[in-house]
Design an enzyme around this catalytic site. Structure first.
Site, PDB file in Angstrom:
ATOM      1  N   HIS A 271       0.820  -1.225   0.000  1.00 35.41           N
ATOM      2  CA  HIS A 271       0.000   0.000   0.000  1.00 35.41           C
ATOM      3  C   HIS A 271       0.851   1.272   0.000  1.00 35.41           C
ATOM      4  O   HIS A 271       0.341   2.352  -0.273  1.00 35.41           O
ATOM      5  CB  HIS A 271      -1.020  -0.024   1.149  1.00 35.41           C
TER       6      HIS A 271
ATOM      7  N   ASP B  99      -0.812  -7.461   1.543  1.00 33.21           N
ATOM      8  CA  ASP B  99      -0.163  -6.143   1.594  1.00 33.21           C
ATOM      9  C   ASP B  99       1.347  -6.328   1.781  1.00 33.21           C
ATOM     10  O   ASP B  99       1.882  -6.122   2.874  1.00 33.21           O
ATOM     11  CB  ASP B  99      -0.770  -5.325   2.741  1.00 33.21           C
TER      12      ASP B  99
ATOM     13  N   SER C 244       4.087   2.217   8.366  1.00 36.22           N
ATOM     14  CA  SER C 244       3.735   1.148   7.435  1.00 36.22           C
ATOM     15  C   SER C 244       4.955   0.607   6.707  1.00 36.22           C
ATOM     16  O   SER C 244       5.866   1.369   6.382  1.00 36.22           O
ATOM     17  CB  SER C 244       2.773   1.684   6.380  1.00 36.22           C
ATOM     18  N   GLY C 245       4.929  -0.677   6.416  1.00 36.77           N
ATOM     19  CA  GLY C 245       6.030  -1.304   5.686  1.00 36.77           C
ATOM     20  C   GLY C 245       7.182  -1.716   6.571  1.00 36.77           C
ATOM     21  O   GLY C 245       8.028  -2.514   6.179  1.00 36.77           O
TER      22      GLY C 245
HETATM   23  C1  4AZ Z   1       0.284   4.149   8.850  1.00 42.27           C
HETATM   24  O1  4AZ Z   1      -0.361   5.060   8.362  1.00 42.27           O
HETATM   25  C2  4AZ Z   1      -0.309   3.360   9.969  1.00 42.27           C
HETATM   26  N1  4AZ Z   1      -1.804   1.542  14.413  1.00 42.27           N
HETATM   27  C3  4AZ Z   1       0.136   2.079  10.226  1.00 42.27           C
HETATM   28  C4  4AZ Z   1      -0.425   1.339  11.241  1.00 42.27           C
HETATM   29  C5  4AZ Z   1      -1.414   1.875  12.024  1.00 42.27           C
HETATM   30  C6  4AZ Z   1      -1.882   3.160  11.801  1.00 42.27           C
HETATM   31  C7  4AZ Z   1      -1.310   3.912  10.764  1.00 42.27           C
HETATM   32  C8  4AZ Z   1      -2.005   1.047  13.125  1.00 42.27           C
HETATM   33  O2  4AZ Z   1       1.429   3.887   8.450  1.00 42.27           O
END
Ligand code: 4AZ
Length: 293
Positions: free
Chosen positions: A84, A133, A231-232
């Site tokens: 993503h 993902d 993320s990632g």
């Molecule tokens: C993000 O936007 C994100 N707590 C990743 C995980 C979570 C919230 C936001 C979950 O990278």
């Protein structure tokens, strides 16, 4: 100490952690050997080299460079991250990867910048359900492994997660849902693996968790959790019998950050073990990263 002795000692320290340039060993933290890892739930600044597989996946614009996602080195020229991260922007030349960094704005000798040769998103990634993902980034040149740059170990599906102990998440994401800016210093915190059945239950993620996900965090909330920009990035757990760290998850999604009954959801690397090796061209019979770890 004379020069010869220094050279001999350098040679010995190389063999202890494998050959640095080829990234032979995995999941080791040469800069953190013997140092206590934080057991506190809240995030704190990581020490240089604390998470040597951690990379910042960035985009280069005419207005500046932006940290977009975390990622983990799984080979000298491969970074494992989330699909993503690239949904709106697959323009390969705009992406770059920073390895060996702790402070995103400090240009230190151990920091290595690489551009992207190829983005490999999972073919069945679904941007509504967040199924599959996972993505691999092939770097234009391999990184040089050393004290600040190491690859993480990829567990094959036979590793029982119950045989792992302390689990940690690291990232440059925001430290709360309300925070306006991301930290420049890498953050680290401990998390607990949460049983998928519980995590998917009513009052929790209510069916949104897929069989290929792992949940981790604090059931009551308030503790360390991934947030915007994490993320990632890696969820790693320590091998119960050695100092090695296994890359167990890739930060995928959640609802808010650090909320009760809303733990972070990660893509299980064990579920995608075969996909990862195949894309890296390492899927010949008998090649499992676990047996070569
Ligand atoms: C993000 O936007 C994100 N707590 C990743 C995980 C979570 C919230 C936001 C979950 O990278």
């Amino acid at each position: 100490m004379n020069v010869l002795l220094i050279l001999v000692l350098l040679g010995l320290s190389r063999t202890a952690t494998g050959t640095p340039d080829t990234c032979e060993s995995c999941g080791l933290r040469p800069m953190a050997d013997g140092r206590e890892i934080s057991r506190v739930a809240r995030s704190r600044d990581a020490q240089p080299g604390a998470w040597p597989w951690m990379v910042s996946v960035q985009q280069v614009w005419s207005t500046g460079i932006v940290h977009v996602c975390g990622g983990s080195l799984v080979g000298p020229r491969w970074v494992l991250t989330a699909a993503h991260c690239f949904v709106d922007a697959r323009n390969v030349p705009t992406w770059r990867v920073l390895a060996g960094a702790t402070h995103l704005a400090h240009d230190r000798p151990e920091v290595q910048v690489r551009f992207v040769k190829q983005l490999v998103l999972h073919e069945d990634y679904d941007n509504v359900s967040q199924k599959n993902d996972v993505a691999l980034v092939e770097l234009d040149h391999p990184v040089r492994c050393g004290p600040h740059v190491q690859r993480a170990c990829l567990p094959d599906p036979s590793l029982p997660l119950s045989a792992t102990a302390n689990c940690y998440v690291s990232g440059w994401g925001t430290t709360s849902a309300k925070a306006a800016a991301s930290p420049l210093v890498l953050q680290e915190f401990q998390v607990h693996l949460i049983d998928s059945h519980t995590c998917n239950g009513s009052g929790w993620h209510r069916g949104g968790v897929h069989p290929h996900n792992v949940c981790a965090g604090y059931p009551r909330g308030g503790g360390g959790d991934t947030c915007r920009g994490d993320s990632g990035g890696p969820l790693v757990c320590q091998d119960g019998r050695s100092d090695r760290f296994w890359l167990v998850g890739v930060s995928s999604w959640g609802r808010g950050c650090a909320r009760a009954h809303r733990p972070g959801v990660y893509t299980s690397t064990q579920s995608f073990h075969h996909w990862i090796l195949a894309k890296m061209g390492l899927d010949s019979p008998g090649t499992t990263t676990r047996s070569t770890a």
